[in-house]
Design an enzyme around this catalytic site. Structure first.
Site, PDB file in Angstrom:
ATOM      1  N   ASP A  80       0.813  -1.225   0.000  1.00  0.00           N
ATOM      2  CA  ASP A  80       0.000   0.000   0.000  1.00  0.00           C
ATOM      3  C   ASP A  80       0.842   1.268   0.000  1.00  0.00           C
ATOM      4  OD1 ASP A  80      -2.533   1.326   0.103  1.00  0.00           O
ATOM      5  OD2 ASP A  80      -2.239   1.705   2.230  1.00  0.00           O
ATOM      6  N   SER A  87      -6.549   5.348  -0.119  1.00  0.00           N
ATOM      7  CA  SER A  87      -6.891   4.062  -0.716  1.00  0.00           C
ATOM      8  C   SER A  87      -8.379   3.789  -0.555  1.00  0.00           C
ATOM      9  CB  SER A  87      -6.091   2.941  -0.044  1.00  0.00           C
ATOM     10  OG  SER A  87      -4.704   3.183  -0.117  1.00  0.00           O
ATOM     11  N   GLN A  99      -5.227  -1.844  -6.958  1.00  0.00           N
ATOM     12  CA  GLN A  99      -5.824  -0.917  -5.994  1.00  0.00           C
ATOM     13  C   GLN A  99      -6.419   0.272  -6.722  1.00  0.00           C
ATOM     14  OE1 GLN A  99      -3.761   2.213  -3.261  1.00  0.00           O
ATOM     15  NE2 GLN A  99      -3.898   0.358  -2.013  1.00  0.00           N
TER      16      GLN A  99
END
Length: 290
Positions: free
Chosen positions: A207, A232, A282
């Site tokens: 991430d 995110s 993502q």
């Protein structure tokens, strides 16, 4: 093993409150909210604690629902959705202050033989030829509008040796580039032979930089430069082959599109000897401040 890695491993060592309920500490990262990779890694750890030891994670799908409070613990509740002969499915909800902040579904599988093929690993410089992040990051301090950004980034990544193969977005704000980025990473210490632990640590790191290609496409430097705000939204990973998070992994990332205040990042993570270990996708909020 360094103190920073010890601290990270402590974050992943969740307290068992009930049979399928766990509590985790949290800490701020580079912004005043819990780092998304930490919540995802802790949720995967919670799921894995309810799964037979002969089954390793092979996929996860997650949504970030609310910003996490770094000053409060996070409670993870694991639901035992299915226990099959080969696959095990778990659902985990992370809660703070009585509200869900994160939702994860993860699937685990017993090791078995099957058809095997993969794409070719892309070319990349050797990680030893690249400067460690702790040396490279301070070079860009003059680009940051936030005077504490460098120190917070260094603290957030202290347990990870992360090396950019190309200059990061904050190196050249205002200059659009190809929406592709490569970083090498490994945790800063030797780990036990625990596939779940290695998967959790790869989830944690995944991430950190996945939306960099979105910024590169538009010449944006990121939150520390002050030209975008973001977070995110969701995260998906597929674990294809065994790997170790304490050995070099190449994170090859690209962005095929951005629109509507959102950007999509997709990536593959390779072992140094060329095995495709993980695929990652993502979507995140990427907005220009007004």
């Amino acid at each position: 093993m360094g103190e920073a890695l010890d601290d990270l491993l402590d974050l992943l060592d969740l307290e068992r409150v009930e049979e399928d309920i766990f509590r985790g500490r949290s800490r701020s990262a580079v912004v005043p909210r819990v780092f998304g990779g930490q919540v995802a890694a802790q949720a995967l750890a919670a799921a894995g604690r309810t799964v037979p030891e002969d089954r390793a994670p092979h996929s996860l799908h997650a949504y970030f629902l609310r910003a996490g409070d770094p000053d409060a613990p996070i409670v993870y509740t694991a639901d035992r959705i299915r226990d099959g002969r080969s696959f095990t499915t778990r659902r985990v909800v992370a809660v703070q202050h009585g509200r869900p902040v994160f939702h994860l579904s993860a699937s685990f599988q017993r090791d078995e033989e099957g058809l095997d093929h993969q794409a070719d690993m892309p070319p990349a410089p050797d990680p030893e030829t690249l400067p460690p992040g702790r040396e490279a990051l301070p070079r860009y301090a003059d680009r940051f509008t936030d005077p504490g950004a460098v120190d917070r980034l260094l603290e957030a990544r202290a347990a990870v040796d992360l090396r950019y193969a190309v200059e990061p977005p904050y190196a050249t704000p205002g200059e659009p580039r190809e929406p592709r980025s490569q970083v090498w990473f490994r945790v800063d210490g030797k780990l036990a032979d625990d596939p779940l632990l290695h998967a959790c640590l790869a989830t944690y790191v995944s991430d950190m930089t996945l939306l960099d290609p979105v910024l590169l496409a538009h010449g944006r430097g990121g939150w520390a430069v002050g030209d975008v705000v973001g977070a995110s939204l969701d995260h998906a990973m597929w674990f294809h082959r065994p790997f170790r998070a304490d050995e070099w992994l190449l994170y090859d990332q690209e962005s095929p599109t951005s629109s509507g205040g959102r950007g999509l990042g997709q990536a593959r993570i390779w072992t140094r000897d060329g095995r495709l270990a993980i695929s990652v996708v993502q979507e995140g909020v990427v907005r220009v401040p007004r």
